[in-house]
Design a protein around this motif. Sequence first.
Motif, PDB file in Angstrom:
ATOM      1  N   MET A 293       8.102  -6.293  -3.454  1.00 23.97           N
ATOM      2  CA  MET A 293       7.858  -7.167  -4.445  1.00 23.97           C
ATOM      3  C   MET A 293       9.048  -7.575  -5.342  1.00 23.97           C
ATOM      4  O   MET A 293       9.858  -6.661  -5.488  1.00 23.97           O
ATOM      5  CB  MET A 293       6.905  -6.334  -5.363  1.00 23.97           C
ATOM      6  CG  MET A 293       5.383  -6.296  -5.178  1.00 23.97           C
ATOM      7  SD  MET A 293       4.552  -8.036  -4.831  1.00 23.97           S
ATOM      8  CE  MET A 293       4.802  -8.651  -6.324  1.00 23.97           C
TER       9      MET A 293
ATOM     10  N   LEU B 264       6.770  -9.310 -10.773  1.00 20.69           N
ATOM     11  CA  LEU B 264       5.748  -8.551 -11.079  1.00 20.69           C
ATOM     12  C   LEU B 264       5.567  -8.093 -12.510  1.00 20.69           C
ATOM     13  O   LEU B 264       4.638  -8.128 -13.178  1.00 20.69           O
ATOM     14  CB  LEU B 264       6.109  -7.416 -10.176  1.00 20.69           C
ATOM     15  CG  LEU B 264       5.139  -6.222 -10.313  1.00 20.69           C
ATOM     16  CD1 LEU B 264       3.597  -6.638  -9.817  1.00 20.69           C
ATOM     17  CD2 LEU B 264       5.286  -4.872  -9.275  1.00 20.69           C
TER      18      LEU B 264
ATOM     19  N   TYR C 218      -5.305  -5.802  -2.871  1.00 23.76           N
ATOM     20  CA  TYR C 218      -4.452  -6.573  -3.759  1.00 23.76           C
ATOM     21  C   TYR C 218      -4.385  -6.188  -5.321  1.00 23.76           C
ATOM     22  O   TYR C 218      -5.883  -6.003  -5.734  1.00 23.76           O
ATOM     23  CB  TYR C 218      -4.031  -8.021  -3.604  1.00 23.76           C
ATOM     24  CG  TYR C 218      -3.325  -8.285  -2.152  1.00 23.76           C
ATOM     25  CD1 TYR C 218      -2.064  -7.989  -2.076  1.00 23.76           C
ATOM     26  CD2 TYR C 218      -4.469  -8.502  -1.412  1.00 23.76           C
ATOM     27  CE1 TYR C 218      -1.581  -8.036  -0.672  1.00 23.76           C
ATOM     28  CE2 TYR C 218      -3.712  -8.633   0.022  1.00 23.76           C
ATOM     29  CZ  TYR C 218      -2.401  -8.657   0.225  1.00 23.76           C
ATOM     30  OH  TYR C 218      -2.036  -8.648   1.760  1.00 23.76           O
TER      31      TYR C 218
ATOM     32  N   PHE D 181      -1.235 -10.620  -4.674  1.00 26.57           N
ATOM     33  CA  PHE D 181      -0.008 -10.017  -4.392  1.00 26.57           C
ATOM     34  C   PHE D 181       0.079  -8.364  -5.116  1.00 26.57           C
ATOM     35  O   PHE D 181      -0.990  -8.206  -5.754  1.00 26.57           O
ATOM     36  CB  PHE D 181       1.114 -10.718  -5.225  1.00 26.57           C
ATOM     37  CG  PHE D 181       0.857 -11.134  -6.778  1.00 26.57           C
ATOM     38  CD1 PHE D 181       1.549 -10.110  -7.691  1.00 26.57           C
ATOM     39  CD2 PHE D 181       0.095 -11.858  -7.192  1.00 26.57           C
ATOM     40  CE1 PHE D 181       1.301 -10.252  -9.046  1.00 26.57           C
ATOM     41  CE2 PHE D 181      -0.108 -12.285  -8.437  1.00 26.57           C
ATOM     42  CZ  PHE D 181       0.560 -11.380  -9.327  1.00 26.57           C
ATOM     43  N   LYS D 182       1.058  -7.877  -4.585  1.00 24.98           N
ATOM     44  CA  LYS D 182       1.105  -6.248  -5.072  1.00 24.98           C
ATOM     45  C   LYS D 182      -0.064  -5.335  -4.128  1.00 24.98           C
ATOM     46  O   LYS D 182      -1.175  -5.260  -4.931  1.00 24.98           O
ATOM     47  CB  LYS D 182       1.241  -5.910  -6.505  1.00 24.98           C
ATOM     48  CG  LYS D 182       1.122  -4.363  -6.776  1.00 24.98           C
ATOM     49  CD  LYS D 182       2.345  -3.586  -6.050  1.00 24.98           C
ATOM     50  CE  LYS D 182       2.385  -2.122  -6.376  1.00 24.98           C
ATOM     51  NZ  LYS D 182       1.142  -1.555  -5.790  1.00 24.98           N
TER      52      LYS D 182
ATOM     53  N   ALA E 160       5.414  -0.934  -4.932  1.00 25.76           N
ATOM     54  CA  ALA E 160       6.322  -2.334  -4.997  1.00 25.76           C
ATOM     55  C   ALA E 160       7.519  -2.353  -4.341  1.00 25.76           C
ATOM     56  O   ALA E 160       7.873  -3.465  -3.805  1.00 25.76           O
ATOM     57  CB  ALA E 160       6.203  -2.652  -6.434  1.00 25.76           C
TER      58      ALA E 160
ATOM     59  N   HIS F 214       2.639  -7.483   1.119  1.00 21.08           N
ATOM     60  CA  HIS F 214       2.443  -7.598  -0.437  1.00 21.08           C
ATOM     61  C   HIS F 214       1.967  -8.775  -0.962  1.00 21.08           C
ATOM     62  O   HIS F 214       1.683  -9.059  -1.957  1.00 21.08           O
ATOM     63  CB  HIS F 214       3.557  -7.039  -1.359  1.00 21.08           C
ATOM     64  CG  HIS F 214       3.941  -5.464  -1.473  1.00 21.08           C
ATOM     65  ND1 HIS F 214       3.191  -4.904  -2.075  1.00 21.08           N
ATOM     66  CD2 HIS F 214       4.913  -5.044  -0.881  1.00 21.08           C
ATOM     67  CE1 HIS F 214       3.680  -3.627  -1.976  1.00 21.08           C
ATOM     68  NE2 HIS F 214       4.709  -3.669  -1.206  1.00 21.08           N
ATOM     69  N   LEU F 215       1.826  -9.869  -0.087  1.00 18.34           N
ATOM     70  CA  LEU F 215       1.336 -11.314  -0.411  1.00 18.34           C
ATOM     71  C   LEU F 215       0.480 -11.731   0.280  1.00 18.34           C
ATOM     72  O   LEU F 215       0.723 -11.580   1.767  1.00 18.34           O
ATOM     73  CB  LEU F 215       2.641 -12.041  -0.455  1.00 18.34           C
ATOM     74  CG  LEU F 215       2.524 -13.544  -0.703  1.00 18.34           C
ATOM     75  CD1 LEU F 215       1.619 -13.585  -2.022  1.00 18.34           C
ATOM     76  CD2 LEU F 215       3.498 -14.429  -0.628  1.00 18.34           C
TER      77      LEU F 215
ATOM     78  N   LEU G 139       8.245 -12.302  -3.614  1.00 21.76           N
ATOM     79  CA  LEU G 139       8.604 -11.088  -2.653  1.00 21.76           C
ATOM     80  C   LEU G 139      10.496 -11.112  -2.401  1.00 21.76           C
ATOM     81  O   LEU G 139      10.826 -12.392  -2.408  1.00 21.76           O
ATOM     82  CB  LEU G 139       8.150 -10.987  -1.199  1.00 21.76           C
ATOM     83  CG  LEU G 139       6.660 -10.983  -1.344  1.00 21.76           C
ATOM     84  CD1 LEU G 139       6.333 -11.049   0.299  1.00 21.76           C
ATOM     85  CD2 LEU G 139       6.038  -9.740  -1.851  1.00 21.76           C
TER      86      LEU G 139
END
Length: 435
Positions: free
Chosen positions: A59, A64, A96, A111-112, A118, A124-125, A154
């Motif tokens: 991330m 974020l 997520y 995301f995340k 992270a 993460h996406l 990212l």
Amino acid sequence: MKSLERYALSDNGTDTITDDKGLLFVHPRYGKVADFYQDNFQIVGTYVDTLRQLYRGQMNPDFLVDCEQSIEFGEKTFRFIGHDWLLGKSGKASGYQYRLQNNDLGLIIFFKMFHSKAESIGSHLKIECSPWFLDNRKPTAVDKFLDKIAKKVLNCAEAHYPAIHLAVDVQGWKPDSDFSDRMLCRSRRISQYNGIDKAEFNFSEISGIYDRSQSFKFGSAGAVQLAAYNKTVQARSIDKFDYMEHKWEESTKLSDGSVGYNTEEDVFRIELRYHHSVIQQFALGTCNKETGEIGLNLKTYSQVVKHIQALWQYGLTSFKLKYNSNYLDPIWTVLQEDIEFTFPESSYEKNLHYKRYYKKATSFSGKNYQLYMGNFLSACARKATPFRKVLKELQSSMIWCDIALHYEKNQTTEGQLIERLRDSYEERLLLGYAI
């Protein structure tokens, strides 16, 4: 299974001739089975309906933090790559923590990951692309747009296999009440819905059913899934009927400017949905029959589009609608033999043997599954969570299907496994785990 003999009408419309694209289906002993000419059958569109692109990486901490602060301050919109997005927290079912949504563009950005730090490299996406986003861009332009998003969200972003839905819309045919009984498939999961008091739609993920019609789903969402449903009713329910009707008219436009689409008749959709993991299996297992080379690049939309005809054919062999024990139903013959996904980028290669690679687990004892479920039950018992909610969380896990299959191989049905889990959970509660 074999296909029924196919006949076409002669030029005068009174005689029939053998034709491998004919729409009159005849059993060699019992005569006519189906007359799609009389039913005014037609294909009104072939589409890539949905794309879910995964990206791996770390991330971007600045991105974020900006999102988390906006949520903390109660801001509903977020400016990102030149567009305004709705920003909010995402439900655990998505996997997520956060999401950005812009329905005008036709994108949702998740995301995340919930269960990964992270700063750790992970998936993460996930970017969900709607049909209207895909319709307005070439596959290479889709990749470019999604890569632009990924590089902002990212660090060290890398495309990591998409999920994809392939759809065929038809008129002059609808699933019979015994549709599920005649469907042959490897999956244990078959859903049929009749009647409706609720319908929910999310980018063609059908989770309800429609009035005066039927909807069918076969297979797990975590593998290959087949759906058949009334697209006319669904499009009206999500206020996208004008959009779909325009697509059907464009797909059936004739040389004289008229259209073949019949506005008075419902359209039914047959849809094959491929999970990310299945695309990865094809990438690892497909072999070039001439060179012996194993492996394909299938990490982006433009790479997968080249092989969607092969994916369509694979799906129709995984699920087969039978007319009887020897012959395929006529609609399945049409779907197998007549459908072509006419993307300029599509390049179905006959020299390739499309095959899924499965990780071998012949020595797997299932101990990890037992530990996973035991620890999960113990943790939930400490919170005195109702078993119904505990089971729902377990079944939404990405490995639940693997767990159920493992126990099936050991002569334990999924229902028996659930009862064992219920007894074990109640025992933990009685032992005072929640105290």
